[in-house]
Structures are given as C-alpha cells and as structure tokens.
Design a protein around this motif. Structure first.
Motif, mmCIF file in Angstrom:
data_model
loop_
_atom_site.group_PDB
_atom_site.id
_atom_site.type_symbol
_atom_site.label_atom_id
_atom_site.label_comp_id
_atom_site.label_asym_id
_atom_site.label_seq_id
_atom_site.Cartn_x
_atom_site.Cartn_y
_atom_site.Cartn_z
ATOM 1 N N ILE A 25 0.832 -1.208 0.000
ATOM 2 C CA ILE A 25 0.000 0.000 0.000
ATOM 3 C C ILE A 25 0.863 1.252 0.000
ATOM 4 N N GLU A 26 1.883 1.278 0.853
ATOM 5 C CA GLU A 26 2.741 2.461 0.957
ATOM 6 C C GLU A 26 3.514 2.702 -0.333
ATOM 7 N N VAL A 27 4.036 1.623 -0.934
ATOM 8 C CA VAL A 27 4.778 1.755 -2.190
ATOM 9 C C VAL A 27 3.863 2.272 -3.293
ATOM 10 N N LEU A 28 2.665 1.729 -3.382
ATOM 11 C CA LEU A 28 1.733 2.163 -4.430
ATOM 12 C C LEU A 28 1.262 3.595 -4.209
ATOM 13 N N GLU A 29 0.984 3.951 -2.967
ATOM 14 C CA GLU A 29 0.553 5.324 -2.700
ATOM 15 C C GLU A 29 1.666 6.326 -3.007
ATOM 16 N N ASN A 30 2.906 5.974 -2.697
ATOM 17 C CA ASN A 30 4.030 6.844 -3.054
ATOM 18 C C ASN A 30 4.167 6.953 -4.572
ATOM 19 N N PHE A 31 3.911 5.855 -5.247
ATOM 20 C CA PHE A 31 4.007 5.856 -6.711
ATOM 21 C C PHE A 31 2.931 6.735 -7.333
ATOM 22 N N VAL A 32 1.665 6.521 -6.937
ATOM 23 C CA VAL A 32 0.569 7.251 -7.588
ATOM 24 C C VAL A 32 0.602 8.739 -7.257
ATOM 25 N N SER A 33 1.172 9.083 -6.113
ATOM 26 C CA SER A 33 1.232 10.498 -5.740
ATOM 27 C C SER A 33 2.156 11.293 -6.657
ATOM 28 N N CYS A 34 3.012 10.597 -7.383
ATOM 29 C CA CYS A 34 3.956 11.261 -8.291
ATOM 30 C C CYS A 34 3.489 11.243 -9.745
ATOM 31 N N GLN A 35 2.303 10.680 -10.008
ATOM 32 C CA GLN A 35 1.822 10.544 -11.375
ATOM 33 C C GLN A 35 0.797 11.629 -11.697
ATOM 34 N N ILE A 36 0.637 11.908 -12.976
ATOM 35 C CA ILE A 36 -0.321 12.935 -13.387
ATOM 36 C C ILE A 36 -1.734 12.367 -13.477
ATOM 37 N N GLU A 37 -1.852 11.042 -13.619
ATOM 38 C CA GLU A 37 -3.170 10.419 -13.672
ATOM 39 C C GLU A 37 -3.747 10.304 -12.259
ATOM 40 N N THR A 38 -5.055 10.124 -12.194
ATOM 41 C CA THR A 38 -5.688 9.809 -10.917
ATOM 42 C C THR A 38 -5.825 8.289 -10.803
ATOM 43 N N TYR A 39 -5.674 7.777 -9.597
ATOM 44 C CA TYR A 39 -5.644 6.327 -9.399
ATOM 45 C C TYR A 39 -6.624 5.897 -8.315
ATOM 46 N N GLU A 40 -7.248 4.740 -8.547
ATOM 47 C CA GLU A 40 -7.941 4.040 -7.483
ATOM 48 C C GLU A 40 -7.276 2.674 -7.325
ATOM 49 N N LEU A 41 -7.111 2.254 -6.078
ATOM 50 C CA LEU A 41 -6.502 0.957 -5.774
ATOM 51 C C LEU A 41 -7.598 0.028 -5.281
ATOM 52 N N ILE A 42 -7.902 -1.011 -6.044
ATOM 53 C CA ILE A 42 -8.969 -1.941 -5.701
ATOM 54 C C ILE A 42 -8.350 -3.255 -5.227
ATOM 55 N N PHE A 43 -8.430 -3.519 -3.946
ATOM 56 C CA PHE A 43 -7.956 -4.771 -3.370
ATOM 57 C C PHE A 43 -9.128 -5.750 -3.313
ATOM 58 N N VAL A 44 -8.916 -6.945 -3.833
ATOM 59 C CA VAL A 44 -9.949 -7.975 -3.795
ATOM 60 C C VAL A 44 -9.450 -9.089 -2.888
ATOM 61 N N ASP A 45 -10.047 -9.193 -1.714
ATOM 62 C CA ASP A 45 -9.615 -10.217 -0.770
ATOM 63 C C ASP A 45 -10.297 -11.540 -1.091
ATOM 64 N N ASP A 46 -9.467 -12.546 -1.376
ATOM 65 C CA ASP A 46 -9.960 -13.848 -1.822
ATOM 66 C C ASP A 46 -10.066 -14.815 -0.629
ATOM 67 N N GLY A 47 -10.811 -14.391 0.391
ATOM 68 C CA GLY A 47 -11.047 -15.279 1.528
ATOM 69 C C GLY A 47 -9.861 -15.432 2.452
ATOM 70 N N SER A 48 -9.089 -14.379 2.665
ATOM 71 C CA SER A 48 -7.934 -14.456 3.563
ATOM 72 C C SER A 48 -8.373 -14.837 4.977
ATOM 73 N N VAL A 49 -7.511 -15.624 5.652
ATOM 74 C CA VAL A 49 -7.805 -16.014 7.035
ATOM 75 C C VAL A 49 -6.833 -15.343 8.003
ATOM 76 N N ASP A 50 -6.027 -14.414 7.502
ATOM 77 C CA ASP A 50 -5.141 -13.641 8.362
ATOM 78 C C ASP A 50 -5.706 -12.230 8.516
ATOM 79 N N SER A 51 -4.863 -11.265 8.817
ATOM 80 C CA SER A 51 -5.340 -9.896 9.072
ATOM 81 C C SER A 51 -5.233 -8.984 7.850
ATOM 82 N N SER A 52 -5.166 -9.554 6.654
ATOM 83 C CA SER A 52 -5.039 -8.745 5.440
ATOM 84 C C SER A 52 -6.172 -7.722 5.319
ATOM 85 N N VAL A 53 -7.407 -8.156 5.537
ATOM 86 C CA VAL A 53 -8.559 -7.258 5.413
ATOM 87 C C VAL A 53 -8.481 -6.129 6.430
ATOM 88 N N ASP A 54 -8.115 -6.442 7.661
ATOM 89 C CA ASP A 54 -8.020 -5.418 8.707
ATOM 90 C C ASP A 54 -6.985 -4.354 8.351
#
Length: 321
Positions: A25-54
């Motif tokens: 998340i941090e790497v992508l947010e740093n990347f998109v903040s330097c671009q001229i385009e607008t970005y949305e980051l869509i995370f699709v959680d495929d039934g994780s049983v750890d704390s990924s969603v949190d």
C-alpha cells in the motif's frame, strides 16, 4: 486547450498477504502520488484467514483512493481478478499481484503504449528473480505448450500483469466462465495488443500462493478452455491401442512363442492410456457441467469505498460507501 487527466484503476487480488500488504500500500501510494493520472486501488480479498482485510481497512482511513472487495470465501486468484475489473471505474485498468513482484515502475511504460493507441499492454518477463529452477522451467514449458495447442495467440512469458483499456474491460466483464483463465480471455477478446518488457522482482515477504497443485490446475484450466488438442490425443490413443492389439495378435499367431511378458506390458500400457483418456474427457465434461449450473462465479460478502454497485456483480450482501 486542457489535457484530459486519465483515471487508472489498479486491481490487486489478495490472499493471506498480512506480512507485506502494508508495504505494498505504501509503495503504491508513493508511486501514484507522483503521477499525473488519478488512481484508485482496488484490493480484492480472496477469503484471507489472516489480518489482510483489517490492514487494508485501516489504510482506507488514511487514503481515500483505496477500495476493498471482500469475498465470502476463497474462490481463486483468477476470479478475484475478474471481480476487481468489474468494480474498476478507470479509463484503463492495471492488474498486478499484491506482493510487488510486478513493480509499479512499469506502469508508466504501459500507459505510454496505451496512449499510443494500444488497447492491451501486457508485461513480458525478462527475468524472474528469486524463483526455483523447477518453477522457472515449468513456467517456460507451460507457456510454450500453451502457445502450441491453444486456438488463440497467448504471448510467451506473460502473467496477469497488464494494462487494459476500458473497452477491453467492458468486454471481459460480459464473460461469465466458472473457471476463467484471464490472460487467455484477454487474448480471446482481441483488440490491439503489445508488450513491455520488465524484470520480475523477488518476493520480499510471505510465501507464494501458487504451489504446484494450483499451478497444475491453472494449466489445466487454460488448456481445456482454449484447446481441443487433448481430445484429439484421445483419438490417437484409441488408434494406437487398436494397432497394438493387432500386433499382439500377429505375434501370438505366427511365432508360437509364449508372450506373457509382452502381454502384461501391453495391458498395462493400454489400461494406463485408457485412464488418461478418461481423465482428459472428464476435465472437459466437468467444465461443461460446471457451466450448466449457472451459479454465480463468486460471492462478495462486503465491499468498501465504492459509490455504487457494479451492474454485473452476481452476488453481494453488503456495500459500504
């Protein structure tokens, strides 16, 4: 004259990535903040049983461009990609893994090709760092076998890391295969496509979510979805079996020599060939049977950050703005 600011959606399937998802998340947010385009980051959680969603939910309180689709259980990597592109609203959609093995620095090159008029820009791997000899060998073998047997042109050494124009995404969203092979479907829908080369990075945290069993399942899905060659092999096996039986008859009739060993060997070969043929036919029949049930491809338990529900989502319980 003002230049249009393009909106780009990045779709990231997630399965048990708690060790590295915050860094992603941090790497992508740093990347998109330097671009001229607008970005949305869509995370699709495929039934994780750890704390990924949190972790993703916590990041949403800091970044307003993060969106989350949460499956009710594990439906598989390819269906997570399918759901993500259906939720995406950008003029172009980038699909990449959530472990940063596909570096965001390649995306501007993809956008450049897209702006030149290409509808699909896929990443072609020059180097795959940190992977075993077996993984490298099996991947190369799969892409080359697939290239030979498929009835569509699937590029060599490419995964799901690619940029797709909105019209390609709309075409893909209309498809409803129970077990989609996304990179094959992207080739099947057509449009103008090209490649950008890059070096795939070594995974910095966590473990691969594609062990041998899932690799074999993906290969089987790809081949049975886009090739009839395995069924033709069944025909060849039948012809060979008939010839072998005829040869055995000649040997026993004209030599008068006991051929017990030959007979046992022949029976083992024939029975093995028959079982292989039944397995191949079974794979094709199962795909037909699975499609005939007309079940939703996946079930979305909850989604966060979306203004409205996509038109082609088949099953969704809760949606949070």
């Amino acid at each position: 004259m003002t230049t249009k600011i393009n909106a780009i959606s990045i779709v990231l399937p997630v399965f048990n990535e708690e060790d590295g998802i915050l860094n992603t998340i941090e790497v992508l947010e740093n990347f998109v903040s330097c671009q001229i385009e607008t970005y949305e980051l869509i995370f699709v959680d495929d039934g994780s049983v750890d704390s990924s969603v949190d972790i993703i939910r916590q990041a949403q309180s800091q970044y307003d461009n993060i969106k989350l689709v949460e499956f009710s259980r594990n439906f598989g990597h390819q269906l997570a990609i399918t759901a993500g592109i259906r939720y995406a609203t950008g003029d172009a959609v980038v699909v990449m893994d959530a472990d940063l093995q596909d570096p965001p620095s390649v995306i501007p090159n993809m956008i450049e090709k897209w702006q030149e008029g290409y509808d699909v820009v896929y990443g072609k791997r020059l180097i795959r760092e940190g992977e075993s000899f077996f993984k490298l060998f099996s991947a190369k073998a799969f892409y080359r076998v697939m290239r030979k047997v498929a009835n569509i042109d699937i590029p060599l050494d490419t995964g799901d890391f690619r940029l797709m124009d909105r019209k390609v995404v709309d075409a893909l969203s209309k498809l409803n295969e129970p077990e989609p092979f996304v990179r094959g479907l992207v080739s099947w829908v057509g449009f103008k496509q090209t490649a950008v080369s890059y070096e795939r990075q070594e995974r910095t945290s966590g473990v691969t979510k594609y062990p041998l069993s899932k690799m074999l399942r993906l290969a089987t899905d790809g081949i049975t979805a886009f090739s009839e060659i395995p069924l033709k092999i069944v025909n060849y096996v039948g012809v060979i079996s008939i010839l072998a039986g005829f040869l055995y008859g000649l040997v026993t009739t004209f030599t008068g020599i006991s051929t017990l060993t030959f007979a046992i060997t022949l029976m083992l070969l024939l029975s093995g060939s028959i079982m292989l043929a039944l397995g191949i036919i079974g794979d094709y029949l199962y795909r037909t049977f699975d499609a005939s049930k007309h079940r939703p491809q996946y079930v979305v338990a909850q989604s966060y950050g979306f203004a409205k529900r996509p038109n082609n989502i088949h099953a969704m319980n809760k949606q949070h703005g």
